[in-house]
Motif scaffolding. Structure first.
Motif, mmCIF file in Angstrom:
data_model
loop_
_atom_site.group_PDB
_atom_site.id
_atom_site.type_symbol
_atom_site.label_atom_id
_atom_site.label_comp_id
_atom_site.label_asym_id
_atom_site.label_seq_id
_atom_site.Cartn_x
_atom_site.Cartn_y
_atom_site.Cartn_z
ATOM 1 N N ALA A 118 0.838 -1.200 0.000
ATOM 2 C CA ALA A 118 0.000 0.000 0.000
ATOM 3 C C ALA A 118 0.878 1.258 0.000
ATOM 4 O O ALA A 118 0.592 2.229 -0.707
ATOM 5 C CB ALA A 118 -0.940 0.007 1.205
ATOM 6 N N ALA A 119 1.964 1.226 0.770
ATOM 7 C CA ALA A 119 2.885 2.372 0.802
ATOM 8 C C ALA A 119 3.539 2.583 -0.560
ATOM 9 O O ALA A 119 3.628 3.718 -1.043
ATOM 10 C CB ALA A 119 3.957 2.150 1.883
ATOM 11 N N ARG A 120 3.965 1.497 -1.195
ATOM 12 C CA ARG A 120 4.571 1.612 -2.537
ATOM 13 C C ARG A 120 3.585 2.184 -3.547
ATOM 14 O O ARG A 120 3.926 3.028 -4.368
ATOM 15 C CB ARG A 120 5.071 0.255 -3.022
ATOM 16 N N GLU A 121 2.338 1.702 -3.487
ATOM 17 C CA GLU A 121 1.327 2.199 -4.420
ATOM 18 C C GLU A 121 1.061 3.687 -4.191
ATOM 19 O O GLU A 121 0.905 4.459 -5.152
ATOM 20 C CB GLU A 121 0.032 1.394 -4.293
ATOM 21 N N ALA A 122 1.013 4.121 -2.950
ATOM 22 C CA ALA A 122 0.805 5.547 -2.661
ATOM 23 C C ALA A 122 1.969 6.374 -3.205
ATOM 24 O O ALA A 122 1.753 7.436 -3.803
ATOM 25 C CB ALA A 122 0.641 5.772 -1.159
ATOM 26 N N GLN A 123 3.182 5.884 -3.029
ATOM 27 C CA GLN A 123 4.350 6.603 -3.540
ATOM 28 C C GLN A 123 4.331 6.648 -5.071
ATOM 29 O O GLN A 123 4.669 7.659 -5.671
ATOM 30 C CB GLN A 123 5.627 5.970 -3.001
ATOM 31 N N ARG A 124 3.888 5.549 -5.691
ATOM 32 C CA ARG A 124 3.768 5.534 -7.144
ATOM 33 C C ARG A 124 2.739 6.557 -7.610
ATOM 34 O O ARG A 124 2.976 7.334 -8.532
ATOM 35 C CB ARG A 124 3.375 4.137 -7.626
ATOM 36 N N ARG A 125 1.582 6.594 -6.937
ATOM 37 C CA ARG A 125 0.539 7.545 -7.297
ATOM 38 C C ARG A 125 0.980 8.985 -7.074
ATOM 39 O O ARG A 125 0.562 9.883 -7.810
ATOM 40 C CB ARG A 125 -0.728 7.290 -6.496
ATOM 41 N N ALA A 126 1.796 9.219 -6.057
ATOM 42 C CA ALA A 126 2.244 10.574 -5.763
ATOM 43 C C ALA A 126 3.303 11.054 -6.747
ATOM 44 O O ALA A 126 3.489 12.256 -6.901
ATOM 45 C CB ALA A 126 2.813 10.629 -4.334
ATOM 46 N N GLY A 127 3.977 10.137 -7.409
ATOM 47 C CA GLY A 127 4.998 10.514 -8.382
ATOM 48 C C GLY A 127 6.342 10.740 -7.735
ATOM 49 O O GLY A 127 6.497 10.665 -6.516
ATOM 50 N N PRO A 128 7.345 11.028 -8.550
ATOM 51 C CA PRO A 128 8.714 11.121 -8.047
ATOM 52 C C PRO A 128 8.933 12.257 -7.053
ATOM 53 O O PRO A 128 9.809 12.190 -6.216
ATOM 54 C CB PRO A 128 9.568 11.322 -9.305
ATOM 55 N N GLU A 129 8.132 13.281 -7.111
ATOM 56 C CA GLU A 129 8.301 14.406 -6.182
ATOM 57 C C GLU A 129 7.495 14.220 -4.900
ATOM 58 O O GLU A 129 7.500 15.093 -4.047
ATOM 59 C CB GLU A 129 7.883 15.714 -6.872
ATOM 60 N N GLY A 130 6.751 13.116 -4.818
ATOM 61 C CA GLY A 130 5.940 12.892 -3.618
ATOM 62 C C GLY A 130 4.669 13.706 -3.589
ATOM 63 O O GLY A 130 4.089 13.937 -2.558
ATOM 64 N N ARG A 131 4.231 14.178 -4.756
ATOM 65 C CA ARG A 131 2.996 14.954 -4.860
ATOM 66 C C ARG A 131 2.121 14.373 -5.951
ATOM 67 O O ARG A 131 2.594 13.662 -6.809
ATOM 68 C CB ARG A 131 3.291 16.411 -5.262
ATOM 69 N N VAL A 132 0.871 14.742 -5.927
ATOM 70 C CA VAL A 132 -0.037 14.316 -6.997
ATOM 71 C C VAL A 132 0.111 15.266 -8.165
ATOM 72 O O VAL A 132 0.293 16.420 -8.033
ATOM 73 C CB VAL A 132 -1.495 14.292 -6.489
#
Length: 158
Positions: A144-158
């Motif tokens: 779940a943490a990996r998926e959230a980081q993937r969704r947030a993108g490389p800068e950690g934002r949406v």
């Protein structure tokens, strides 16, 4: 019997919540999806409800989520699922999304699993499943943490 795990996620709490709110159904469980499907099939084989798909809309109290039911919901913050499976006890799985305690840009994802055994059979089931269960629950939290980081993108934002 209670287990608690938590991890830091390099994504905003709103993105982490989106992953929690997507648990089950087409998004899966972020780990061991084949094992979950097997578990629900075995449950149906022994007279339990098996897998009841989640609705394709935001969750509400009482909604099914595969072999679970939404028993607590604070949108953006906490999702509690209680097992519908035929078990010698009651399983309650809760995910919490918290702001980073240090005020950083990320979030904390907390997973709680509570098992209330019914008699000796419930205690024996807990003991028998514990090694595999610990691995699966850890993997679900990390997934779940990996998926959230993937969704947030490389800068950690949406």
């Amino acid at each position: 019997m209670h287990e608690r795990r938590e991890t830091h996620v390099a994504a905003p709490p709103s993105v982490v919540w989106g992953c929690v709110a997507d648990l089950g159904g087409p998004h899966g469980w972020y780990a061991a999806n084949t094992l979950w499907r097997l578990r629900f099939a075995l449950d149906r084989a022994v007279g339990g409800p098996g897998r009841r798909p989640r609705p394709l809309r935001p969750l509400r109290l009482g909604d099914p989520v595969d072999g679970w039911v939404v028993s607590g919901l604070e949108p953006g913050r906490r999702l509690t699922l209680t097992s519908w499976q035929r078990l010698p006890g009651t399983a309650v799985l809760t995910y919490e999304v918290l702001a980073d305690p240090d005020g950083g840009p990320g979030a904390r994802l907390v997973q709680h699993l509570l098992w209330r055994p019914h008699g000796l059979r419930g205690r024996l089931l807990w003991a028998a499943e514990l090694p595999a269960h610990v691995l699966v629950m850890r993997a679900m939290l990390r997934g779940a943490a990996r998926e959230a980081q993937r969704r947030a993108g490389p800068e950690g934002r949406v």
